[in-house]
Design an enzyme around this catalytic site. Structure first.
Site, PDB file in Angstrom:
ATOM      1  N   GLU A   1      10.554  -5.459  -5.472  1.00 26.87           N
ATOM      2  CA  GLU A   1      10.162  -6.185  -4.975  1.00 26.87           C
ATOM      3  C   GLU A   1      10.884  -7.765  -4.347  1.00 26.87           C
ATOM      4  O   GLU A   1      10.992  -8.417  -5.867  1.00 26.87           O
ATOM      5  CB  GLU A   1       8.296  -6.180  -5.312  1.00 26.87           C
ATOM      6  CG  GLU A   1       7.555  -7.492  -5.467  1.00 26.87           C
ATOM      7  CD  GLU A   1       7.139  -6.603  -3.294  1.00 26.87           C
ATOM      8  OE1 GLU A   1       7.161  -5.721  -3.187  1.00 26.87           O
ATOM      9  OE2 GLU A   1       7.742  -8.628  -2.867  1.00 26.87           O
TER      10      GLU A   1
ATOM     11  N   GLY B   1       2.859   0.153   7.144  1.00 24.89           N
ATOM     12  CA  GLY B   1       3.000   0.468   8.432  1.00 24.89           C
ATOM     13  C   GLY B   1       3.948   0.905   9.682  1.00 24.89           C
ATOM     14  O   GLY B   1       3.655   0.192  10.161  1.00 24.89           O
TER      15      GLY B   1
ATOM     16  N   TYR C   1       0.965  -1.340   0.219  1.00 23.91           N
ATOM     17  CA  TYR C   1       0.454  -0.006  -0.172  1.00 23.91           C
ATOM     18  C   TYR C   1       0.868   0.947  -0.403  1.00 23.91           C
ATOM     19  O   TYR C   1       0.383   2.074  -0.701  1.00 23.91           O
ATOM     20  CB  TYR C   1      -0.909  -0.101   1.111  1.00 23.91           C
ATOM     21  CG  TYR C   1      -1.752  -1.284   0.931  1.00 23.91           C
ATOM     22  CD1 TYR C   1      -3.165  -0.762   0.461  1.00 23.91           C
ATOM     23  CD2 TYR C   1      -1.587  -2.398   1.699  1.00 23.91           C
ATOM     24  CE1 TYR C   1      -4.401  -1.406   0.199  1.00 23.91           C
ATOM     25  CE2 TYR C   1      -2.780  -3.194   1.509  1.00 23.91           C
ATOM     26  CZ  TYR C   1      -3.778  -3.160   0.487  1.00 23.91           C
ATOM     27  OH  TYR C   1      -4.810  -3.976   0.672  1.00 23.91           O
TER      28      TYR C   1
ATOM     29  N   GLU D   1     -14.077  -9.194  13.443  1.00 23.42           N
ATOM     30  CA  GLU D   1     -14.885  -9.619  12.420  1.00 23.42           C
ATOM     31  C   GLU D   1     -15.466 -10.537  12.359  1.00 23.42           C
ATOM     32  O   GLU D   1     -14.952 -11.858  12.533  1.00 23.42           O
ATOM     33  CB  GLU D   1     -13.862  -9.613  11.154  1.00 23.42           C
ATOM     34  CG  GLU D   1     -12.459 -10.634  11.040  1.00 23.42           C
ATOM     35  CD  GLU D   1     -11.726  -9.891  10.219  1.00 23.42           C
ATOM     36  OE1 GLU D   1     -11.739  -9.279   9.697  1.00 23.42           O
ATOM     37  OE2 GLU D   1     -11.597 -11.057   9.032  1.00 23.42           O
TER      38      GLU D   1
ATOM     39  N   ASN E   1      -9.338  -3.014  10.893  1.00 24.25           N
ATOM     40  CA  ASN E   1      -8.363  -3.564   9.886  1.00 24.25           C
ATOM     41  C   ASN E   1      -7.192  -2.282   9.400  1.00 24.25           C
ATOM     42  O   ASN E   1      -7.934  -1.711   9.137  1.00 24.25           O
ATOM     43  CB  ASN E   1      -8.977  -4.197   8.425  1.00 24.25           C
ATOM     44  CG  ASN E   1     -10.329  -5.370   9.547  1.00 24.25           C
ATOM     45  OD1 ASN E   1     -11.018  -4.436  10.005  1.00 24.25           O
ATOM     46  ND2 ASN E   1      -9.786  -6.764   8.996  1.00 24.25           N
TER      47      ASN E   1
ATOM     48  N   HIS F   1      -1.924  -7.930  11.206  1.00 22.31           N
ATOM     49  CA  HIS F   1      -2.129  -7.251  11.367  1.00 22.31           C
ATOM     50  C   HIS F   1      -0.657  -6.163  11.312  1.00 22.31           C
ATOM     51  O   HIS F   1      -0.889  -5.495  12.782  1.00 22.31           O
ATOM     52  CB  HIS F   1      -2.633  -6.485  11.543  1.00 22.31           C
ATOM     53  CG  HIS F   1      -3.750  -6.549  10.823  1.00 22.31           C
ATOM     54  ND1 HIS F   1      -5.854  -6.747  11.896  1.00 22.31           N
ATOM     55  CD2 HIS F   1      -4.184  -7.592   9.648  1.00 22.31           C
ATOM     56  CE1 HIS F   1      -6.226  -7.523  10.773  1.00 22.31           C
ATOM     57  NE2 HIS F   1      -6.322  -7.720   9.854  1.00 22.31           N
TER      58      HIS F   1
HETATM   59  P1  FAE Z   1       2.470  -4.782   2.648  1.00 25.38           P
HETATM   60  O1  FAE Z   1       1.305  -4.857   1.707  1.00 25.38           O
HETATM   61  O2  FAE Z   1       3.374  -6.238   3.233  1.00 25.38           O
HETATM   62  O3  FAE Z   1       4.030  -4.930   1.284  1.00 25.38           O
HETATM   63  C1  FAE Z   1       5.250  -4.560   1.669  1.00 25.38           C
HETATM   64  C2  FAE Z   1       5.528  -5.557   0.422  1.00 25.38           C
HETATM   65  O4  FAE Z   1       6.820  -5.119   0.503  1.00 25.38           O
HETATM   66  C3  FAE Z   1       5.716  -6.719   0.322  1.00 25.38           C
HETATM   67  O5  FAE Z   1       5.053  -6.806  -1.182  1.00 25.38           O
HETATM   68  C4  FAE Z   1       6.633  -7.901   0.465  1.00 25.38           C
HETATM   69  O6  FAE Z   1       7.064  -8.660   0.103  1.00 25.38           O
HETATM   70  C5  FAE Z   1       8.159  -6.575   0.129  1.00 25.38           C
HETATM   71  N1  FAE Z   1       9.039  -6.539   0.578  1.00 25.38           N
HETATM   72  C6  FAE Z   1       9.907  -6.738   1.883  1.00 25.38           C
HETATM   73  N2  FAE Z   1      10.712  -7.009   2.298  1.00 25.38           N
HETATM   74  C7  FAE Z   1      11.122  -5.781   1.477  1.00 25.38           C
HETATM   75  C8  FAE Z   1      12.958  -6.771   0.863  1.00 25.38           C
HETATM   76  N3  FAE Z   1      13.761  -6.198   1.556  1.00 25.38           N
HETATM   77  N4  FAE Z   1      13.368  -6.108  -0.353  1.00 25.38           N
HETATM   78  C9  FAE Z   1      11.654  -6.037  -1.567  1.00 25.38           C
HETATM   79  N5  FAE Z   1      10.534  -5.837  -1.211  1.00 25.38           N
HETATM   80  C10 FAE Z   1      10.972  -6.079  -0.321  1.00 25.38           C
HETATM   81  O7  FAE Z   1       3.047  -3.290   3.642  1.00 25.38           O
HETATM   82  N6  FAE Z   1      -5.638  -4.976   6.503  1.00 25.38           N
HETATM   83  C11 FAE Z   1      -7.341  -5.645   6.193  1.00 25.38           C
HETATM   84  O8  FAE Z   1      -7.373  -3.187   6.361  1.00 25.38           O
HETATM   85  N7  FAE Z   1      -8.306  -5.598   6.235  1.00 25.38           N
HETATM   86  C12 FAE Z   1      -8.214  -7.073   5.343  1.00 25.38           C
HETATM   87  O9  FAE Z   1      -9.281  -7.997   5.256  1.00 25.38           O
HETATM   88  C13 FAE Z   1      -6.586  -7.347   5.962  1.00 25.38           C
HETATM   89  N8  FAE Z   1      -7.238  -9.269   5.553  1.00 25.38           N
HETATM   90  C14 FAE Z   1      -5.469  -9.455   5.724  1.00 25.38           C
HETATM   91  C15 FAE Z   1      -5.388 -11.103   5.682  1.00 25.38           C
HETATM   92  C16 FAE Z   1      -4.046 -11.957   5.400  1.00 25.38           C
HETATM   93  C17 FAE Z   1      -3.498 -13.708   5.133  1.00 25.38           C
HETATM   94  C18 FAE Z   1      -2.713 -10.605   5.883  1.00 25.38           C
HETATM   95  C19 FAE Z   1      -1.652 -11.859   5.551  1.00 25.38           C
HETATM   96  C20 FAE Z   1      -3.223  -9.556   6.042  1.00 25.38           C
HETATM   97  C21 FAE Z   1      -3.945  -8.817   6.591  1.00 25.38           C
HETATM   98  N9  FAE Z   1      -4.266  -7.310   6.675  1.00 25.38           N
HETATM   99  C22 FAE Z   1      -5.594  -6.904   6.191  1.00 25.38           C
HETATM  100  C23 FAE Z   1      -3.329  -6.676   6.431  1.00 25.38           C
HETATM  101  C24 FAE Z   1      -2.912  -5.898   5.182  1.00 25.38           C
HETATM  102  O10 FAE Z   1      -2.457  -6.257   4.350  1.00 25.38           O
HETATM  103  C25 FAE Z   1      -1.198  -4.943   5.542  1.00 25.38           C
HETATM  104  O11 FAE Z   1      -2.000  -4.264   7.084  1.00 25.38           O
HETATM  105  C26 FAE Z   1      -0.824  -4.165   4.329  1.00 25.38           C
HETATM  106  O12 FAE Z   1      -0.647  -5.035   3.166  1.00 25.38           O
HETATM  107  C27 FAE Z   1       0.501  -4.034   4.597  1.00 25.38           C
HETATM  108  O13 FAE Z   1       0.924  -2.371   3.859  1.00 25.38           O
HETATM  109  P2  FAE Z   1       2.564  -2.188   3.564  1.00 25.38           P
HETATM  110  O14 FAE Z   1       2.281  -1.262   3.055  1.00 25.38           O
HETATM  111  O15 FAE Z   1       2.679  -1.611   5.129  1.00 25.38           O
END
Ligand code: FAE
Length: 541
Positions: A78, A510, A58, A397, A520, A482
């Site tokens: 990525e 995050g 995000y 939820e 969430n 989360h």
């Molecule tokens: P994120 O989306 O985790 O993106 C970080 C990216 O950086 C990833 O693609 C990594 O692979 C990449 N990365 C990490 N380290 C490196 C590196 N060294 N070099 C290159 N790339 C790297 O971060 N949240 C909701 O609000 N509603 C929901 O319904 C919900 N359901 C969920 C269900 C599951 C099973 C999971 C796992 C999470 C859920 N979440 C939900 C949480 C939400 O997906 C999470 O808070 C966000 O994705 C975090 O966003 P960020 O941008 O912080």
């Protein structure tokens, strides 16, 4: 109008994808387009770029889009794959009930959050592969995260919740509430494509029987029950129920990806970013270091290139004038903790690695009476929750258990108001970053969740399920979906995500949020990123 899903085998070229983006954004057919062409598009060794974004979740997607719209070329790095090619089953993603190598990031055995069924362990052996869901294990907690172009948006349930305005100052005390609710939450909701279920359809849809049972039980115990918005295309969901399109949410897809219906970042922010022609994404590239170029002039970024078995097949060194850390709460915190401790970025302040929390996640199941079936067809996309935050500190939820058979179980994921915060630290002997979270801390969350479920059980004459998370184990208290914090806004950074100590280094994911969002988290992560990038574009670029 009936929906026509894009065939899963259609792999768009980069050029075709960009040309088709406008259509894709508003499209009903939400198949998964390719976001990067083969290795030739990957960043080159020795490249010099104005902006490098680490991660495509995000925070990273918002930064890339807004920078590119302002005319700035952006390189996104990525570590996960670009999920655009179907497997031998014709699907890009496996179902929750039949995980294969695509499901997990470099594991040889699955690690399902619901680990048992009728007491029997269900985890299976799989080939090691750069799969979509990382179950990253620290000493006291397993942190689930998405891996791939799109980050967590690939694996999450799409629940897109804006916290109550009255609670916002407890989430991010240094941020202007009126500005967030007047400008940035609406912008984030629009950019993410958030929508709401049709309440009339909900009353009859077979696939939401489990949610109606959840509502009945919540309301009979006097709890506030509410619909929850989602980025899943609700018209596509209706068509799935009607049997007129290829099923995804109704075919057990969610935690290991959705072939259809879900508007992940690939269909929204990242699609728009690529359409500018100024954004390039390098999948299967992992950033390992970011350090100042001696004598000034930006930062040297070290990158490992991976194959799908996780082997390092090459290393690259590039120079970037500005670097955005968007690797997620854990990814960003681990990088910064290591870089500070090992003397690569020694001027980072002592707030690095601190303020990490699990959003109070805890899961449980209840055993319903035989006259209260929850349905054998369950949509994997939750649509409702029970709000007992003010009285008991829990928002639960009503979650699906999409096994394909009647289980008489109600499953819940609670978000609780825990004040426990952990810290990342560098373990030089083991050459890794540790997290100080203790499993016993989850007792606070369990106590808060019990304010809902003890009451419902007592009212309904029902009991907790003890067979879903082990043998005679009521609570799933070993995980979070989360992760939040580790480089907290206005502490490790200034009030807009600029890291203290280094011009041109930013956190935009995050990691900025200190441990809890009351709901969430991804809408808040997106809205905060929108706010910060607005300010950064106006002042720094
Ligand atoms: P994120 O989306 O985790 O993106 C970080 C990216 O950086 C990833 O693609 C990594 O692979 C990449 N990365 C990490 N380290 C490196 C590196 N060294 N070099 C290159 N790339 C790297 O971060 N949240 C909701 O609000 N509603 C929901 O319904 C919900 N359901 C969920 C269900 C599951 C099973 C999971 C796992 C999470 C859920 N979440 C939900 C949480 C939400 O997906 C999470 O808070 C966000 O994705 C975090 O966003 P960020 O941008 O912080």
């Amino acid at each position: 109008m009936p929906y026509t899903p894009r065939p899963t085998s259609s792999r768009l070229t980069r050029r075709g994808f960009i040309a088709g983006t406008g259509a894709a954004l508003g499209a009903a057919s939400l198949g998964v387009p390719a976001l990067s062409s083969p290795a030739s598009a990957a960043i080159g060794n020795g490249a010099q770029v104005p902006v490098l974004v680490i991660g495509t979740g995000y925070g990273g997607a918002v930064a890339a889009l807004r920078l590119a719209q302002a005319g700035v070329p952006v390189e996104m790095i990525e570590m996960g794959m670009s999920w655009d090619t179907p497997g031998s089953d014709g699907k890009i993603f496996p179902k929750v009930t039949s995980p294969d190598k695509r499901a997990y990031w470099l594991r040889t055995k699955t690690k399902a959050p619901v680990s048992n069924f009728f007491g029997f362990p269900i985890d299976a052996t799989i080939p090691k592969y750069t799969g979509i869901l990382d179950a990253e294990e620290f000493a006291g907690i397993t942190v689930y995260q998405g891996r791939g172009v799109g980050g967590g948006s690939l694996v999450n349930g799409g629940m897109a919740v804006t916290p109550k305005q009255s609670r916002f100052s407890s989430i991010l005390p240094s941020v202007d509430v009126a500005e967030m609710y007047g400008t940035y939450y609406p912008r984030a909701n629009a950019g993410l494509g958030v929508g709401s279920i049709d309440p009339a359809w909900f009353e009859t849809a077979e696939c939401y029987k489990y949610a109606r049972v959840g509502r009945k039980h919540a309301q009979r115990s006097g709890f506030a029950w509410t619909f929850v918005p989602d980025v899943y295309d609700w018209n596509y969901m209706k068509a799935e129920q009607a049997g007129t399109v290829t099923r995804s949410a109704l075919d057990g897809q969610v935690m290991y990806g959705n072939d259809h219906g879900k508007k992940s970042l690939v269909q929204t922010y990242l699609a728009q970013a690529l359409a500018t022609g100024r954004v390039n994404v390098s999948p299967l590239h992992r950033v390992t270091s970011v350090g100042p170029v001696p004598g000034g002039g930006g930062y040297t970024v070290s990158i490992e290139q991976l194959d799908t078995a996780g082997n390092v097949v090459g290393t690259k060194s590039v120079t970037a004038a500005k670097v955005f850390f968007a690797a997620g709460s854990v990814g960003t915190s681990k990088l910064l903790t290591k870089l500070k401790a090992t003397g690569v970025l020694p001027a980072l302040n002592n707030e690095i690695g601190k303020g990490w929390g699990d959003n109070g996640n805890v899961m449980c199941g209840r055993a319903n009476h035989m006259w209260d079936p929850t349905g054998s067809l369950q949509s994997t996309i939750p649509c409702s929750g029970i709000d007992n935050w003010d009285a008991g500190g829990a928002f639960a939820e009503v979650a699906p258990l999409p096994t394909g058979i009647e289980t008489y179980a109600s499953l819940y994921l609670s978000i609780t108001n825990t004040t426990r915060r952990a810290e990342f630290s560098w373990n030089a002997a083991a050459n890794k970053v540790d997290l100080s979270w203790q499993t016993a801390w989850k007792q606070d969350s369990i106590n808060m969740a019990k304010t809902i479920f003890d009451k419902i059980n007592s009212k309904e004459g029902t009991i907790y399920r003890t067979d879903l998370f082990g043998v005679y184990k009521v609570w799933q208290d070993g995980l979070t979906y989360h992760p939040l914090g580790g480089a907290v806004l206005n502490k490790a950074t200034d009030n807009h995500g600029r890291l203290h100590g280094y011009d041109g280094l930013y956190v935009i994911d995050g990691a900025l949020i200190p441990g809890n969002t009351t709901v969430n988290p991804f809408v808040t992560i997106t809205a905060l990123a929108e706010r910060n990038i607005d300010h950064i574009l106006a002042n720094d670029i």
